[in-house]
Design an enzyme around this catalytic site. Structure first.
Site, PDB file in Angstrom:
ATOM      1  N   HIS A 183      -1.129  39.670 -15.136  1.00  0.00           N
ATOM      2  CA  HIS A 183      -0.892  39.587 -16.818  1.00  0.00           C
ATOM      3  C   HIS A 183      -0.612  40.820 -17.233  1.00  0.00           C
ATOM      4  CE1 HIS A 183      -1.831  35.234 -15.905  1.00  0.00           C
ATOM      5  NE2 HIS A 183      -0.827  35.334 -16.372  1.00  0.00           N
ATOM      6  N   CYS A 478      10.241  29.859 -13.938  1.00  0.00           N
ATOM      7  CA  CYS A 478       9.885  31.081 -14.950  1.00  0.00           C
ATOM      8  C   CYS A 478       8.901  32.047 -14.015  1.00  0.00           C
ATOM      9  CB  CYS A 478       9.419  30.218 -16.174  1.00  0.00           C
ATOM     10  SG  CYS A 478       7.846  29.604 -15.993  1.00  0.00           S
TER      11      CYS A 478
END
Ligand code: PEP
Ligand code: MG
Length: 548
Positions: A183, A478
């Site tokens: 992330h 995605c």
């Protein structure tokens, strides 16, 4: 000859500037000679007080996002913590060692107290490192402030810290650790800061030393000479033509090109680059740094801003994906032996269902009266029962279109069943790779196993896309995989009708798509999935492209 360090480029672009290091972690101080108890106790008390003041000052500058710092300041000044340090000094430990041990004892004490929450380990470690660094006369850990734009060099960075970086001050990011789809990498990319992760050796870079970061190639050069700097100036691609309008193949097959966003701040670039909607709105990014859960009203306002920015374009809201490498202070998950395999995403609702119901209430509130078609999906779903439960929660809250992310191989294998209970699914390529190859996405050492060109990964994606086609329900892909234009062609060939990606790469993917027919894409997909490994898959597709 300038020295070069090789890592993994995760956010393209070239940055040149002086190094500023994130200091730490502070190592456990060794205990030395006998101590003067009065002097050492005084030093320890002063250090705790000074760190409390420092954190308070940082909190006042941080504004709304300073809640964590306020809480940390309170802990640094907690008399029971200073008392523990005092007791340890009285048993003969020097102040740094006593402070170090006091934090462990404090944590145990709080864990045994049913009336008080156990402080977050990372927050506690940060206070400890500040106190011990001060006692040892070392620089404080954390983001430095050298007074000029800099290249940030760190062992690793948390998503919460990365999300707060100011791209005007931070020219580039270099970390020794970290994976290509962590992330932190995702956030660096969305901030547009050139970044290289998993870059061993950069610990030897000195503060102030000039470096060049090439986030495309994945290289860091210390003291770059003019030749190196000149070679890094990007040469415009001769074929890079600008293609406008919705995504489609050369023969006109529509492929919806969607943006991944973390909040309204990402909307401008997404719209400027022609995003046809939002493929994944990572709602947790808006509230990572919070002490208390965001209220329904706060959430609803944040979601409505995004809906208003996208107008009539569809927005897919992903419910909070907290846990694993995205801890949020307001959700206490405790120590988990392996957080990526633990309570994360939808699993958090097992413990705190109110977090989910509040969020669904807020999404429903925000969409009332809005012209935006809104879809809602849950992360980290493993079973059809979980998917059905989530869809029921959505319907109870008046949300008409409910879906789930396919991030766990179990969900991919049973995608057909999932699609009987939800309206759509979205393949989360970052996590699907992580869980398929049992490889932590934050671990750069194993990056080859996270490669989305791995045929086994592509097989699972194909399974999901086939299930979507049979059910007549939409499937989006995605995560980071669709950002690679050549892989985007493969995904279209496998049947993807919608791709979501970082806004910056939308024009590139759109232009690439416009140069190839759907039949070409099918050929590329067949070539990729029949390869033995990712290198062969890439080579085969490159070959097929050359022959087209
Ligand atoms: C993914 O896993 O691909 C995804 C889109 O979710 P995140 O990266 O936020 O985990
Ligand atoms: Mg994910």
């Amino acid at each position: 000859m300038p020295s070069t360090y090789a890592g993994i480029g995760v956010s393209a672009g070239v940055a040149v500037g002086p190094v500023a290091r994130v200091h730490g972690p502070v190592l456990p101080p060794r205990d030395g000679a006998p101590v003067d108890v009065t002097v050492e106790t005084g030093r320890a008390v002063d250090a705790f007080e000074a760190v409390g003041g420092e954190l308070e000052a940082l909190a006042s500058r941080a504004g709304a996002s300073g809640a964590v710092l306020v809480r940390q300041a309170r802990i640094a000044r907690d008399p029971s913590l200073t008392a523990l340090a005092g007791q340890l000094v009285s048993t003969g430990r020097a102040a740094p060692r006593a402070a170090w041990e006091a934090f462990a004892a404090y944590r145990d004490m709080r864990a045994a107290d049913p009336m008080r929450a156990v402080p977050d380990r990372a927050e506690l470690d940060d206070i400890r490192d500040r106190v011990v660094a001060r006692l040892l006369g070392e620089p404080a850990p954390g983001i430095p402030d050298p007074g000029q734009p800099f290249v940030l060099v760190a062992r690793d960075l948390s998503p919460a810290v990365t999300a707060g970086l100011d791209p005007h001050r931070v020219l580039g990011i270099v970390t020794e650790r970290g994976g290509p789809t962590s992330h932190t990498a995702v956030l660096a990319k969305s901030l547009g800061i050139p970044a290289v992760v998993a870059c061993p050796g950069v610990a030897s870079l000195r503060s102030g030393q000039r470096v060049m970061v090439d986030g495309g190639v994945g290289e860091v050069t210390a003291d770059p000479d003019s030749d190196t700097l000149g070679a890094a100036v990007p040469v415009p691609e001769p074929t890079a033509e600008v293609v406008q309008g919705p995504g489609r193949t050369r023969d006109g097959r529509p492929v919806r090109l969607l943006a991944a966003v973390g909040g309204v701040g990402d909307a401008g670039e997404a719209l400027a680059n022609g995003a046809e909607g939002v493929g994944v709105f990572r709602t947790e990014f808006a509230f990572l740094d919070r002490d208390e859960p965001p209220t329904v009203a706060e959430q609803s306002a944040a979601y409505r801003e995004v809906f208003d920015a996208f107008g009539t374009r569809e927005v897919t809201v992903r419910t909070l994906d907290i846990g694993a490498d995205k801890p949020a202070p307001y959700v206490r998950l405790g120590d988990q032996p392996n957080p990526a395999l633990g309570v994360r995403g939808l699993r958090v609702a097992r413990r705190h269902v109110e977090l989910l119901t509040d969020q669904l209430t807020a999404i429903a509130m925000a969409s009332r009266g809005s012209k935006t078609p809104v879809r809602v999906m849950a992360p980290m779903v493993a079973t059809t029962a979980e998917a059905a439960w989530f869809a029921a929660q959505c319907r109870e809250h008046g949300i008409a279109t409910a879906g789930v992310m396919v991030e766990v191989p179990a969900a991919a294998l049973r995608a057909a069943d999932m699609l009987r209970v939800v309206d759509f699914v979205s393949v989360g390529s970052n996590d699907l790779a992580q869980y398929t190859f049992a490889t932590d996405r934050a671990d750069g050492e194993l990056a080859d196993l996270l490669d989305p060109w791995q045929p086994a990964f592509l097989d699972l994606v194909a399974t999901v896309l086939r299930a979507g086609a049979v059910a007549g329900r939409p499937v989006t892909v995605c995560g980071e995989a669709p950002s690679d234009p050549m892989l985007a062609l493969v995904l279209v060939g496998l049947g993807a009708g919608a791709l979501s990606m970082t806004a910056r790469v939308l024009p590139d993917v759109r232009a690439t798509l416009a140069r190839h027919s759907y039949d070409d894409c099918v050929r590329y997909a067949t070539a990729a999935v029949s390869a033995d490994g990712p290198s062969e898959a890439r080579a085969r597709v490159r070959d097929a492209l050359d022959r087209t």
